[in-house]
Design an enzyme around this catalytic site. Structure first.
Site, PDB file in Angstrom:
ATOM      1  N   GLN A  47       0.827  -1.181   0.080  1.00  0.00           N
ATOM      2  CA  GLN A  47      -0.248  -0.061   0.078  1.00  0.00           C
ATOM      3  C   GLN A  47       0.775   1.312   0.216  1.00  0.00           C
ATOM      4  OE1 GLN A  47      -3.780  -0.761   0.084  1.00  0.00           O
ATOM      5  NE2 GLN A  47      -2.690  -2.457  -0.543  1.00  0.00           N
ATOM      6  N   GLY A  96     -11.819   2.739   3.932  1.00  0.00           N
ATOM      7  CA  GLY A  96     -11.011   2.000   3.378  1.00  0.00           C
ATOM      8  C   GLY A  96     -10.053   2.636   2.408  1.00  0.00           C
ATOM      9  N   HIS A  97      -9.130   1.896   1.797  1.00  0.00           N
ATOM     10  CA  HIS A  97      -8.040   2.481   1.108  1.00  0.00           C
ATOM     11  C   HIS A  97      -8.543   3.155  -0.306  1.00  0.00           C
ATOM     12  CE1 HIS A  97      -7.002  -1.788  -0.731  1.00  0.00           C
ATOM     13  NE2 HIS A  97      -8.181  -1.422  -0.604  1.00  0.00           N
ATOM     14  N   ASN A  98      -8.054   4.556  -0.829  1.00  0.00           N
ATOM     15  CA  ASN A  98      -8.247   5.199  -1.874  1.00  0.00           C
ATOM     16  C   ASN A  98      -9.831   5.461  -1.893  1.00  0.00           C
ATOM     17  OD1 ASN A  98      -6.212   2.671  -2.831  1.00  0.00           O
ATOM     18  ND2 ASN A  98      -5.937   4.691  -3.752  1.00  0.00           N
TER      19      ASN A  98
END
Lengths: 275, 275, 275
Positions: A126, A167-169
């Site tokens: 990540q 969460g990511h992004n």
């Protein structure tokens, strides 16, 4: 239905702010703070006891870093931002000005990214970060993951309650408000001025239009293209009633089929009786 | 519907790992770390600033303990395992090799066990531990409780996202993946290679078959004996529509009764018209 | 259905407590603890390594403050109460006697109170505190927010599991038990001896009668005036079945309309056949 906020409090809020100004911590470094020599800490900022400021981090003027916080490498903490005790910010994330981060919040942990390989999971590094705008509040125990490639972005003025997971992004549009226990899966885009009720859940990779309002305890499983007020809550009832009704819920298609057959029968009867 | 992962990323994952190797922390003990003289800390491991390693704990070769972590008495941290800043591990728990635990995760707090006595609750001592296998990842703010008598077990290769709660005496089968905000109540057994979508909830004392996939926001209230893809999400809709439909949901049994009476009536009419 | 506890364990619990007494930490201040000179710390209490006790805080006899805890200004920690490592208590909160607070719990962060003003949010200062009675247990990662004006109150003997969120100005009645992942929005009042199942969600400003039992994964959206056992869980099924049934769920009102028309038709047919 578990909606975040009510109006009419505005003037009360301004008045209360005037009456109950929060005393800033004294500037300087408290006992036991560990500040890496390669960090840039403004003299007007306050570093609490046993806080750790890692290499290359920058703490701007008037910022307050509470007891036991961890500010990772190359992190930037903006002017007059306050980190309550025990906030943790991973490498490379940026927090804007006048933000408030509550205890136990974690900014920039790895997003949940794995690829399957022969029945096991391979970690996808990540490599993005978390970018938080100005005037953002982040509740206690809230977690915002770093992006996989690009960044996770929280725009200006967003207010996030406790135990929210982002969460990511993801991208959260400016001035949206997110109540407690909400989960937002990776790569979701929330519009500006949205309100997400407590414990609502947003699926990954979907987009929610500006000014949308989501009831608490509602799962959003596909895009919302038009602003509005959306709900999906199973109504509670006495457990015995629930058991009866829930059993039927599994067989709605059978009920519909029986209705169809009845309609056909009744049509036949009408035709016969017309003769 | 809120499922954890997609394929096709595998080679990308390998490539990204090769391109973005994470620099390990320097070995040794950072400023302010408190290591009990009765702890065994391998010289090649890294103990971050203000971390606490308690009596009898063992930190294996190449392990990294981040700033402000707490590693309790008799805890074992395996080779090359990384604890990000602010991880807390209670007495007697064991973490395998090459694990990653993110900030704010808590391993080995007491399970929720109380017995009723005269309108009050009596605490049941939680004397088991948490055993975590190799190559496990635990997300930020995730909590895994120690067992009441036996242990809570997380098998090899399990990947757990942020803010997941795993109750006492659960067993999570190898290579299962658990997305954010999932709750697993005590004594549940999750099979191998399962995928639990975000915010799904697993009742206590149930068993889920190997290779099961659970959609996000789904409550699993009884055993799943056969692998498959299971869902239970109330579909969201405009609030006004929801109000109309939710009211009917409480009375599905009445709808069914009306269908039954119609069927009887229509049978009677048919019989009459046949005469 | 995700209910908290079972009986019959009571004598076991007493026996287990007798057999597995938890050794208290040694009294005194461990290495690296930072105690403000204006704090009052009883000599028989134990302050763990790298804990911070702020100005005006009072730690009563026999209390144990774990490694890395933060006890804010003017906080009171009662006799024989145990804070596990990494608990954080904001200014002015009070914890009773014989309580247990697990790692990562946060007591007294700001409630989620904002008023809208020209498309942005204005913070409403949260000037109340959190008052926790005697014999309360608070799970790992649980957050209890301070009140906006009055206080948030947790009465005696309440047991709270991990990752529970309790909003500002809630009152939790004595001897209630709250399982993991529950969210209780602001100003809700939970009666005495209630049981809230895991991941149940309670809307703000509502009241739940004494002795109510709520199933796990159930959203309570209005007052419960009569004790009872309440449930609202969407039953899970194979995903394909769910898709069929969920689509129908959005159109229950149409099914009802078709039933109505059938009933009218059948009445007409009966009338005709009677002639």
């Amino acid at each position: 239905v578990l909606i975040v906020c009510e109006a009419a409090y505005t003037w009360f809020a301004f008045a209360a702010q005037a009456l109950a100004p929060q005393a800033p911590l004294a500037p300087g470094r408290a006992a036991g703070a560990v500040v890496h020599p390669g960090a840039q800490v403004d003299a007007s900022s306050s570093i609490g006891p046993l806080a750790v400021i890692d290499e290359g981090a920058r703490i701007a003027a008037g910022a307050q870093v509470g007891a036991g916080c961890y500010v990772g490498r190359q992190v930037r903490v903006g002017e007059a931002t306050r980190l309550h005790p025990g906030v943790r910010i991973y490498e490379g994330c940026r927090i804007g000005a006048r933000c408030i981060l509550h205890s136990g919040s974690v900014i920039g942990a790895d997003g949940f990214g794995f690829a399957p390989f022969k029945g096991q999971w391979v970690k996808i590094p990540q490599t993005g970060a978390v970018l938080i705008g100005d005037d953002v509040e982040v509740g206690a125990g809230t977690t915002i993951d770093r992006g996989a490639m690009g960044d996770t972005v929280i725009e200006d003025g967003v207010k996030i309650d406790n135990q929210v997971q982002i969460g990511h992004n993801c991208r959260i549009g400016a001035h949206s408000a997110i109540a407690g226990c909400v989960g937002i899966a990776g790569s979701a885009t929330i519009g500006r001025r949205c309100q997400l009720g407590g414990a609502s859940m947003i699926q990954g990779h979907i987009t929610i239009a500006d000014d949308s309002i989501i009831s608490g305890a509602t799962a959003i499983t596909h895009d919302i293209r038009q602003a509005g007020f959306y709900t999906g809550i199973y109504p509670f009832m006495r457990n015995r009633e629930w058991e009866r009704n829930a059993a039927l819920l599994r067989h709605l298609d059978e009920l519909r089929e029986r209705i169809r057959r009845l309609e056909a029968s009744v049509r036949t009867l009408h035709t016969e009786s017309d003769r």
